[in-house]
Scaffold this motif. Sequence first.
Motif, PDB file in Angstrom:
ATOM      1  N   LEU A 153       0.772  -1.199  -0.078  1.00 63.90           N
ATOM      2  CA  LEU A 153      -0.174  -0.026   0.123  1.00 63.90           C
ATOM      3  C   LEU A 153       0.809   1.304  -0.060  1.00 63.90           C
ATOM      4  N   GLU A 154       2.010   1.046   0.126  1.00 68.39           N
ATOM      5  CA  GLU A 154       3.214   2.195  -0.110  1.00 68.39           C
ATOM      6  C   GLU A 154       4.095   1.961  -1.182  1.00 68.39           C
ATOM      7  N   TYR A 155       3.560   2.070  -2.445  1.00 71.11           N
ATOM      8  CA  TYR A 155       3.988   1.741  -3.535  1.00 71.11           C
ATOM      9  C   TYR A 155       5.110   2.745  -3.969  1.00 71.11           C
ATOM     10  N   LYS A 156       5.969   2.249  -4.964  1.00 70.51           N
ATOM     11  CA  LYS A 156       6.722   3.345  -5.523  1.00 70.51           C
ATOM     12  C   LYS A 156       6.633   3.592  -6.928  1.00 70.51           C
ATOM     13  N   LYS A 157       7.157   4.687  -7.539  1.00 68.15           N
ATOM     14  CA  LYS A 157       7.104   4.838  -8.872  1.00 68.15           C
ATOM     15  C   LYS A 157       8.335   4.114  -9.498  1.00 68.15           C
ATOM     16  N   ASN A 158       8.006   2.713  -9.827  1.00 71.85           N
ATOM     17  CA  ASN A 158       9.269   1.936 -10.519  1.00 71.85           C
ATOM     18  C   ASN A 158       8.403   1.328 -11.772  1.00 71.85           C
ATOM     19  N   PHE A 159       8.447   1.912 -12.987  1.00 74.73           N
ATOM     20  CA  PHE A 159       7.802   1.226 -13.961  1.00 74.73           C
ATOM     21  C   PHE A 159       8.044  -0.047 -14.319  1.00 74.73           C
ATOM     22  N   LEU A 162     -11.874  -0.902   0.371  1.00 77.20           N
ATOM     23  CA  LEU A 162     -11.216   0.387   0.833  1.00 77.20           C
ATOM     24  C   LEU A 162      -9.763   0.632   0.764  1.00 77.20           C
ATOM     25  N   LYS A 163      -8.899  -0.464   1.361  1.00 77.89           N
ATOM     26  CA  LYS A 163      -7.471  -0.161   1.283  1.00 77.89           C
ATOM     27  C   LYS A 163      -6.594  -0.413  -0.122  1.00 77.89           C
ATOM     28  N   PHE A 164      -7.467  -1.027  -0.733  1.00 78.20           N
ATOM     29  CA  PHE A 164      -6.796  -1.251  -2.180  1.00 78.20           C
ATOM     30  C   PHE A 164      -7.055  -0.268  -3.312  1.00 78.20           C
ATOM     31  N   LYS A 165      -8.311   0.592  -2.793  1.00 77.41           N
ATOM     32  CA  LYS A 165      -8.965   1.333  -3.813  1.00 77.41           C
ATOM     33  C   LYS A 165      -8.042   2.281  -4.602  1.00 77.41           C
ATOM     34  N   LYS A 166      -6.960   2.949  -3.897  1.00 76.76           N
ATOM     35  CA  LYS A 166      -5.808   3.667  -4.376  1.00 76.76           C
ATOM     36  C   LYS A 166      -5.008   3.041  -5.126  1.00 76.76           C
ATOM     37  N   ILE A 167      -4.745   1.848  -5.170  1.00 72.14           N
ATOM     38  CA  ILE A 167      -3.713   0.776  -6.022  1.00 72.14           C
ATOM     39  C   ILE A 167      -4.450   0.996  -7.475  1.00 72.14           C
ATOM     40  N   LYS A 168      -5.622   1.063  -7.591  1.00 72.23           N
ATOM     41  CA  LYS A 168      -6.041   0.901  -8.747  1.00 72.23           C
ATOM     42  C   LYS A 168      -5.880   2.107  -9.763  1.00 72.23           C
ATOM     43  N   LYS A 169      -5.880   3.236  -8.874  1.00 68.55           N
ATOM     44  CA  LYS A 169      -5.841   4.445  -9.287  1.00 68.55           C
ATOM     45  C   LYS A 169      -4.032   4.719  -9.598  1.00 68.55           C
TER      46      LYS A 169
END
Length: 393
Positions: free
Chosen positions: A207-213, A272-279
């Motif tokens: 849930l604390e992802y990084k910008k790593n394409f 709820l918690k994974f909602k922002k990952i889709k974005k």
Amino acid sequence: MNNLLSLKKRRCPSCGSKNYSNFYINKHYSKIDTKGIIYRFKHILVMCNYCNLVYSNPWLGEKNTNKIYSNSSIGAAFEKSNKAEKHFKCFKSFFKNKNSFKKNIKILEIGTATGILLKNISNYYNLKKKNIFGIEPSKKLFEKLRNNKFFHIENKFVDQIKLDKKYDLIILDNVLEHIEEPNKVLKKIKLFLNENGIIYIAVPNILEYKKNFRDPFGHTINYYENNIKYLFNSNGFKIIEFKKHFNYLNFTAKINKTNDIPKYDFKNDRKLKFKKIKKFLKEAKTYKKKLIKKFTKIENTIKKNNLKILLYGSSNFALEFLNYTNLKKNIKFILDTNPIYHSKKRFGFKVISPKKIKKILFDKILITSRAFSDDIFKTLIKLDVPKNKIIKL
């Protein structure tokens, strides 16, 4: 050398469910090992519809996975880096006092990498080598560590550990996310953990992802708070203390002497918690396009001006950069802090120590590392490389 790997279907490595949903796909994934062999495969991450574990499915299989890790050097560079400091800071937050451990405490770290964490533990808590042990599957890292004065080291995987001694503290620092069969490993750990022993764990938080394409979620197994707790509870462990530092989940656990297992609302977490990952997944695609455009712009400038360049960093991000560019005629050398690569060829180019940089004529240095980009920049400044000659990717 390129090696196209075949993949195998599997159940959820944590709860065993066969029910999953597609999560992320990279059709052109590649990794390079210490021998310079490039492995290519389709990297598919799925999400377990029960415990929300995000994991690779299909996966490489045990044989291929062990082969890659035996010939890898994960975390091998920059022992004195910001990353190393963060890892020790996380550990110290659980064991604050310099007298936290008895002098005869037996410690085992699974997956030592450079050994910097065990070295820091040995120095800070003033512990003796005879009671500190580590295992590391990488042959190259083992060779580098075998004569160190801080701890004993063996070149092996967890399932090869002999049950001839028990430990008071077992450490898996950013290792569990690389273990493809966590249930199997945790069952083995219980056998050589003392009755009142403690496990210290640090894993990246999905849930604390990084910008790593190249790999936005970083690993073939990805945890968040509730499914890591579920994994340990279901394997007979009780969480003692749980914290979140930086982008890591950090906790201590011990053997649970009761059979109580808390219930988790995974379904609600998914909403709820994974909602922002889709974005974030949409943003990652946009970021990837921007980064490839940046690569192309840099490539065009280098070719147009016939610049002689050096790459600093010879691992997977460098491989990704080279996959999207064609600068063979412009690259003179690759720099890398890791001595196991020195005087050898990676991607067809000779790897040298950054210390030799003053003897080389070049126009630009491209930092081809993501994890250690800031550390590399500082190193280059210390080596008197002008800032206008350094390009961060």
